[in-house]
Design an enzyme around this catalytic site. Structure first.
Site, short mmCIF file in Angstrom:
data_model
loop_
_atom_site.label_atom_id
_atom_site.label_comp_id
_atom_site.label_asym_id
_atom_site.label_seq_id
_atom_site.Cartn_x
_atom_site.Cartn_y
_atom_site.Cartn_z
N GLY A 69 0.82 -1.21 0.00
CA GLY A 69 0.00 0.00 0.00
C GLY A 69 0.86 1.26 0.00
CB SER B 267 -2.23 -1.64 -10.98
OG SER B 267 -2.80 -1.35 -9.75
CG HIS C 221 -11.74 5.90 13.52
ND1 HIS C 221 -10.90 5.25 12.65
CD2 HIS C 221 -11.55 7.21 13.28
CE1 HIS C 221 -10.23 6.13 11.93
NE2 HIS C 221 -10.60 7.33 12.31
N1 LIG Z 1 -2.37 5.54 4.25
C1 LIG Z 1 -2.44 6.30 5.29
O1 LIG Z 1 -2.34 7.52 5.18
C2 LIG Z 1 -2.63 5.74 6.67
C3 LIG Z 1 -2.84 6.62 7.75
C4 LIG Z 1 -2.98 6.08 9.04
C5 LIG Z 1 -2.93 4.72 9.22
N2 LIG Z 1 -2.73 3.90 8.14
C6 LIG Z 1 -2.72 2.45 8.36
O2 LIG Z 1 -1.53 1.88 7.83
C7 LIG Z 1 -1.81 0.58 7.30
C8 LIG Z 1 -1.35 0.51 5.84
O3 LIG Z 1 -1.96 1.57 5.12
P1 LIG Z 1 -2.05 1.61 3.52
O4 LIG Z 1 -2.77 2.87 3.17
O5 LIG Z 1 -0.75 1.34 2.92
O6 LIG Z 1 -3.08 0.39 3.35
P2 LIG Z 1 -3.72 -0.42 2.14
O7 LIG Z 1 -3.29 0.10 0.83
O8 LIG Z 1 -5.18 -0.48 2.40
O9 LIG Z 1 -3.18 -1.90 2.39
C9 LIG Z 1 -1.91 -2.21 2.81
C10 LIG Z 1 -1.61 -3.64 2.50
O10 LIG Z 1 -2.38 -4.53 3.34
C11 LIG Z 1 -2.70 -5.65 2.54
N3 LIG Z 1 -3.80 -6.43 3.09
C12 LIG Z 1 -5.03 -6.01 3.47
N4 LIG Z 1 -5.75 -7.04 3.93
C13 LIG Z 1 -4.97 -8.15 3.80
C14 LIG Z 1 -5.14 -9.53 4.09
N5 LIG Z 1 -6.28 -9.97 4.63
N6 LIG Z 1 -4.12 -10.38 3.84
C15 LIG Z 1 -2.96 -9.92 3.32
N7 LIG Z 1 -2.74 -8.63 3.04
C16 LIG Z 1 -3.72 -7.76 3.27
C17 LIG Z 1 -3.05 -5.01 1.21
O11 LIG Z 1 -3.08 -5.99 0.19
P3 LIG Z 1 -4.05 -5.84 -1.09
O12 LIG Z 1 -3.54 -4.66 -1.86
O13 LIG Z 1 -3.90 -7.12 -1.77
O14 LIG Z 1 -5.44 -5.59 -0.56
C18 LIG Z 1 -1.90 -4.06 1.06
O15 LIG Z 1 -0.74 -4.72 0.61
C19 LIG Z 1 -3.33 0.39 7.48
O16 LIG Z 1 -3.54 -0.34 8.68
C20 LIG Z 1 -3.87 1.78 7.66
O17 LIG Z 1 -5.05 1.83 8.46
C21 LIG Z 1 -2.59 4.38 6.88
#
Ligand SMILES: NC(=O)c1ccc[n+]([C@@H]2O[C@H](COP(=O)([O-])OP(=O)(O)OC[C@H]3O[C@@H](n4cnc5c(N)ncnc54)[C@H](OP(=O)(O)O)[C@@H]3O)[C@@H](O)[C@H]2O)c1
Length: 436
Positions: A13, A43, A218
């Site tokens: 991600g 992708s 939340h």
């Molecule tokens: N992005 C932000 O700004 C932000 C801010 C605060 C906290 N966070 C936290 O940081 C974490 C990562 O964020 P992100 O935005 O990079 O998240 P993301 O794009 O939603 O997902 C991150 C990764 O988790 C994998 N994943 C989800 N469910 C899975 C499962 N059941 N088995 C295996 N892999 C799984 C996804 O795989 P797939 O692509 O195959 O689904 C992806 O590789 C999350 O917990 C999010 O809540 C993010």
């Protein structure tokens, strides 16, 4: 030698890409990224292959320029089972509810080699969960929990690829480790400080995991009739997470629930001998400040000692004061930036073609179930959280019935998370030790 020399990021991600750039730029680490082979990640893998492993992080605001950069990652693994090589540190940048699922796909050989595990965005109990899993393998790896991810990072082009943009960076983050003193904690803290993020090291990982504002806001904001109707219903009118009723869910009774949930959480912390959190101070000092005209210093600092009705009033004032960004520049009409315009996302068809529930509240369901399970284990009543779970499960089940016949994701099932809770609360874990 530092354990942060060879770093494997789990997850494909936006967070993983931003961190890959940080680890390369700040620590010059050898960096790998591993993710599951899914329709969503397709992708990402294609873009990374095409760019010869180059990834890029941009920023929206020039004051965050230290986050930006590009780098070539050293290894990419499609599928957790295909990971090869020697890794000193693995970094969980996947969603919290997937930790166990992913751990089970990692080979024992890899896990036995690993000397450090970093949880970027864990929830209450995540460190205990991983620790329990690792001790069953007789691993002595250090496990570090951050309170939360330091930024707000999304795909630069809106779809998974090799470019992300970071639009916000937190001022302060907490972390806690199973080891003290720890060279890894020191290195990570230095890295964050170089990125202009202040790090406070807590005595224990669970303590860092409690310093996550999402845990407190939340559940009340999402697990209520109004927001869940917006998530699961088919209303054409957009609703907003942080707006006052009727544009959003915030009412005096939602605020009462927020306060009640915080108190239930504080009772759990007390049982575990963890320092309590002044909710209003945490909201304003560590997250979003408001103007002193809206909330006085005295009210903020004395919040946890005030009468409930006074506390509710101050929380309501806090949300009302942040409807707009009180530090933005008004336009000629006197309008400030519409800070609270964060829409409540609706259920959607994911890339696999299944009807799915957006991360908020899907991830929050897991988080509340973990806290509820821990509370039950500690004999702490948590009627507010029980109500949140009940209403979520009811709305989700009814939505599943309405969409019977369609392809539904696993999120549309009531879950007990028994395995996780058993591991978190097992004998010897931080959460099984309580003060008399
Ligand atoms: N992005 C932000 O700004 C932000 C801010 C605060 C906290 N966070 C936290 O940081 C974490 C990562 O964020 P992100 O935005 O990079 O998240 P993301 O794009 O939603 O997902 C991150 C990764 O988790 C994998 N994943 C989800 N469910 C899975 C499962 N059941 N088995 C295996 N892999 C799984 C996804 O795989 P797939 O692509 O195959 O689904 C992806 O590789 C999350 O917990 C999010 O809540 C993010």
């Amino acid at each position: 030698m530092s354990d942060l020399k060879r770093v494997l990021l789990l997850g494909t991600g936006p967070v993983a890409i931003q961190l890959a750039v940080n680890f390369k730029k700040q620590l010059n680490s050898y960096v790998g990224i591993a993710g599951r082979d899914s329709v969503r990640s397709e992708s990402f893998f294609a873009a990374v292959k095409q760019s010869h492993y180059q990834v890029r992080a941009a920023v929206q605001n020039e004051k965050h320029e230290r986050m930006q950069g590009e780098c070539v990652i050293d290894n990419v693994f499609k599928g957790y089972g295909s990971i090869e090589g020697e890794w000193d540190t693995i970094i969980f940048s996947i969603t919290t509810d997937a930790y166990i699922e992913v751990l089970k796909q990692l080979s024992d050989k890899l896990l036995n080699q690993v000397r450090c595990i970093v949880l970027i965005s864990p929830t209450f109990g995540s460190n205990s969960l991983i620790k329990n899993y690792m001790s069953a393998l007789h691993s002595n790896a250090e496990i570090i929990s951050f309170s939360t991810y330091f930024g707000d990072t999304r795909w630069a082009g809106g779809v998974p690829a090799n470019k992300v943009i970071t639009t916000a960076v937190k001022k302060k983050i907490y972390l806690g480790s199973t080891r003290c003193p720890s060279g890894n904690v020191q290195r990570l803290s230095q890295m964050y400080e170089q990125l202009d993020v202040t790090v406070e090291v807590m005595k224990t990982p669970i303590e860092a995991e409690t310093r996550n504002i999402s845990l407190y806001v939340h559940p009340p904001l999402f697990m209520n009739e109004f927001s869940l109707n917006a998530v699961f219903g088919d209303t054409a009118v957009r609703k907003y997470v942080y707006k006052l009723f009727p544009e959003g869910p915030i009412t005096p009774s939602l605020i009462r629930d927020m306060l009640a949930q915080w108190k239930e959480m504080m009772t759990i912390l007390k049982k575990l001998n963890i320092e309590s959190i002044n909710l209003l101070q945490f909201m304003t000092d560590d997250n979003y400040p408001v103007r002193p005209e809206s909330l006085s210093r005295q009210d903020i600092e004395n919040f946890d000692r005030l009468e409930p009705i006074h506390q509710e009033y101050l929380l309501y004032v806090r949300y009302a004061s942040l409807l707009i960004d009180p530090f933005s520049k008004p336009d000629a009409d006197g309008k400030y930036f519409d800070f609270s315009a964060i829409p409540i996302k609706n259920i959607f068809v994911n890339r696999e073609g299944d009807l799915d529930i957006p991360r908020m509240p899907k991830e929050d369901y897991y988080r509340v179930k973990m806290i509820q399970g821990i509370a039950n284990h500690l004999d702490v009543p948590c009627p507010t959280m029980d109500r949140f779970v009940a209403i979520y499960e009811d709305k989700m089940t009814k939505a599943a019935q309405r969409h019977a016949g369609e392809r539904l994701s696993k999120a549309f099932t009531v879950q007990r998370f028994e395995e996780e809770l058993q591991m978190i609360c097992s004998e010897g874990s931080e959460l099984s030790r309580q003060t008399p």
